[in-house]
Design an enzyme around this catalytic site. Structure first.
Site, PDB file in Angstrom:
ATOM      1  N   SER A  52       1.258  -1.353   0.116  1.00  8.94           N
ATOM      2  CA  SER A  52       0.493   0.189   0.292  1.00  8.94           C
ATOM      3  C   SER A  52       0.699   1.366  -0.394  1.00  8.94           C
ATOM      4  O   SER A  52       0.030   1.916  -0.265  1.00  8.94           O
ATOM      5  CB  SER A  52      -1.096  -0.366   1.383  1.00  8.94           C
ATOM      6  N   LYS A  63      -0.030   2.783  -2.837  1.00  8.67           N
ATOM      7  CA  LYS A  63      -1.174   4.652  -3.186  1.00  8.67           C
ATOM      8  C   LYS A  63      -0.332   5.939  -3.108  1.00  8.67           C
ATOM      9  O   LYS A  63      -0.916   6.862  -3.507  1.00  8.67           O
ATOM     10  CB  LYS A  63      -1.361   3.613  -1.507  1.00  8.67           C
ATOM     11  N   TYR A  93      -3.481  -2.315 -10.758  1.00  8.37           N
ATOM     12  CA  TYR A  93      -3.385  -2.115  -9.093  1.00  8.37           C
ATOM     13  C   TYR A  93      -2.738  -3.288  -8.259  1.00  8.37           C
ATOM     14  O   TYR A  93      -1.656  -2.952  -7.498  1.00  8.37           O
ATOM     15  CB  TYR A  93      -4.655  -2.634  -8.374  1.00  8.37           C
ATOM     16  N   VAL A 150       0.890  -3.956   3.845  1.00  4.36           N
ATOM     17  CA  VAL A 150       0.624  -4.949   4.296  1.00  4.36           C
ATOM     18  C   VAL A 150       2.162  -5.753   4.267  1.00  4.36           C
ATOM     19  O   VAL A 150       2.483  -6.772   5.180  1.00  4.36           O
ATOM     20  CB  VAL A 150      -0.684  -5.959   3.879  1.00  4.36           C
TER      21      VAL A 150
HETATM   22  N1  GLU Z   1      -2.273  -5.485  -2.378  1.00  2.00           N
HETATM   23  C1  GLU Z   1      -3.275  -5.628  -0.668  1.00  2.00           C
HETATM   24  C2  GLU Z   1      -4.113  -5.556  -0.878  1.00  2.00           C
HETATM   25  O1  GLU Z   1      -5.016  -5.175  -2.035  1.00  2.00           O
HETATM   26  C3  GLU Z   1      -2.432  -3.804  -0.341  1.00  2.00           C
HETATM   27  C4  GLU Z   1      -3.057  -3.903   1.403  1.00  2.00           C
HETATM   28  C5  GLU Z   1      -1.968  -2.950   1.877  1.00  2.00           C
HETATM   29  O2  GLU Z   1      -1.067  -3.099   2.151  1.00  2.00           O
HETATM   30  O3  GLU Z   1      -2.836  -2.760   2.671  1.00  2.00           O
HETATM   31  O4  GLU Z   1      -4.761  -6.044  -0.036  1.00  2.00           O
END
Ligand code: GLU
Length: 305
Positions: free
Chosen positions: A63, A66, A189, A259
């Protein structure tokens, strides 16, 4: 201030915490991370670097990506972007569907999954087949590193288990807040989530946010000052999902977690920091990473408050 000895102290003080937390396992490829890894990198605006632990080891930024996609979208769409994604904390888990339903498919902010996916969708409308390439180029530009790629294994593992993210896309599509093909959106994504970087590269890549939108390494303006302010504000209020308040309370810096176990944080006008430790707390944020940053601001007095 002797930052290297502060990093050494932090590395010592976090040792008892390795018994706690859990490596993310809802994406099987992430479960393979070494639970004992720890790294922390700090880079100042004038280029001083301090590192500790496995700071050369790459992990998937998840994330944290993002932040880059939001920056690119804000740069291109300016305020128009907020018709598609809000700027309020969600108070809900990162992959929650509930709020999205009663708020008519407009995600609360660009740092929860739905918001990041809608943001990536705006980039797909702009860059079409080149979208992921553009995201990668932007990360290479901000970090001034050429050798940044995504991890195919993690990417496929995410695709195979991305049921909730697909549900988010379809729900938003039903509210006309996803304009591109579902497959293209999910693939882009997940590719951005599986980009591999180490803490040294991540800290460097965030310097533009500590420097009012200008990359201090080459003086290039990436975004305007007000956009940099807004991204930092959102990192402070929304960067850690439903634990954003707790992170702000304990660390007192704008930050974004993933995560994969990484966290980036910004000390405005001074430096960018990145931490890695893959064991997560129950909200999906690096447990030791959060503690390390809390120790850092406590020891240095360098929180924004
Ligand atoms: N690829 C992870 C998901 O979409 C990213 C979530 C994260 O890093 O919080 O579940």
């Amino acid at each position: 201030m002797n930052y290297q000895s502060i990093l050494n102290e932090i590395q010592n003080e976090i040792k008892p915490l390795f018994k706690q937390g859990q490596v993310a396992n809802y994406i099987p490829a992430l479960a393979k991370a070494n639970p004992n890894d720890f790294a922390m990198s700090l880079i100042t605006l004038d280029g001083e670097e301090y590192n500790i632990g496995s700071y050369e080891k790459k992990f998937s930024i998840q994330s944290i990506s993002k932040v880059f996609t939001f920056t690119l979208a804000l740069k291109n769409y300016s305020k128009e972007l907020y018709k598609r994604v809000g700027h309020e904390p969600s108070g809900d888990p990162f992959n929650s569907l509930v709020q999205l339903e009663y708020e008519n498919g407009i995600p609360r902010n660009p740092f929860i999954n739905a918001g990041a996916i809608a943001t990536t969708d705006t980039l797909l409308s702009l860059y079409k087949d080149d979208t992921f390439k553009k995201v990668l180029e932007f990360i290479k530009e901000t970090s001034m590193q050429d050798d940044i790629i995504f991890n195919e294994n993690i990417y496929h593992s995410e695709l195979e288990h991305g049921f909730r993210n697909l549900a988010l896309i379809n729900l938003m599509k039903s509210f006309k807040n996803i304009k591109n093909n579902t497959e293209d959106v999910i693939q882009t994504y997940f590719k951005q989530c599986s980009i591999m970087m180490n803490t040294k590269q991540l800290a460097k890549s965030m310097l533009y946010l500590a420097n009012h939108g200008i990359n201090p390494k080459n003086n290039e303006r990436l975004i305007n000052e007000s956009q940099a302010k807004r991204i930092n504000s959102l990192m402070l209020t929304c960067g850690h999902y439903d634990a954003s308040g707790d992170f702000a309370y304990r660390v007192g810096l704008p930050g974004k977690s993933g995560v994969g176990g990484g966290i980036v944080a910004i000390v405005p006008k001074k430096m960018a920091i990145s931490v890695y430790s893959p064991k997560l707390n129950e909200k999906g944020n690096s447990l030791i990473g959060t503690k390390a940053l809390e120790l850092f601001t406590t020891k240095t007095g360098l929180s924004i408050f």
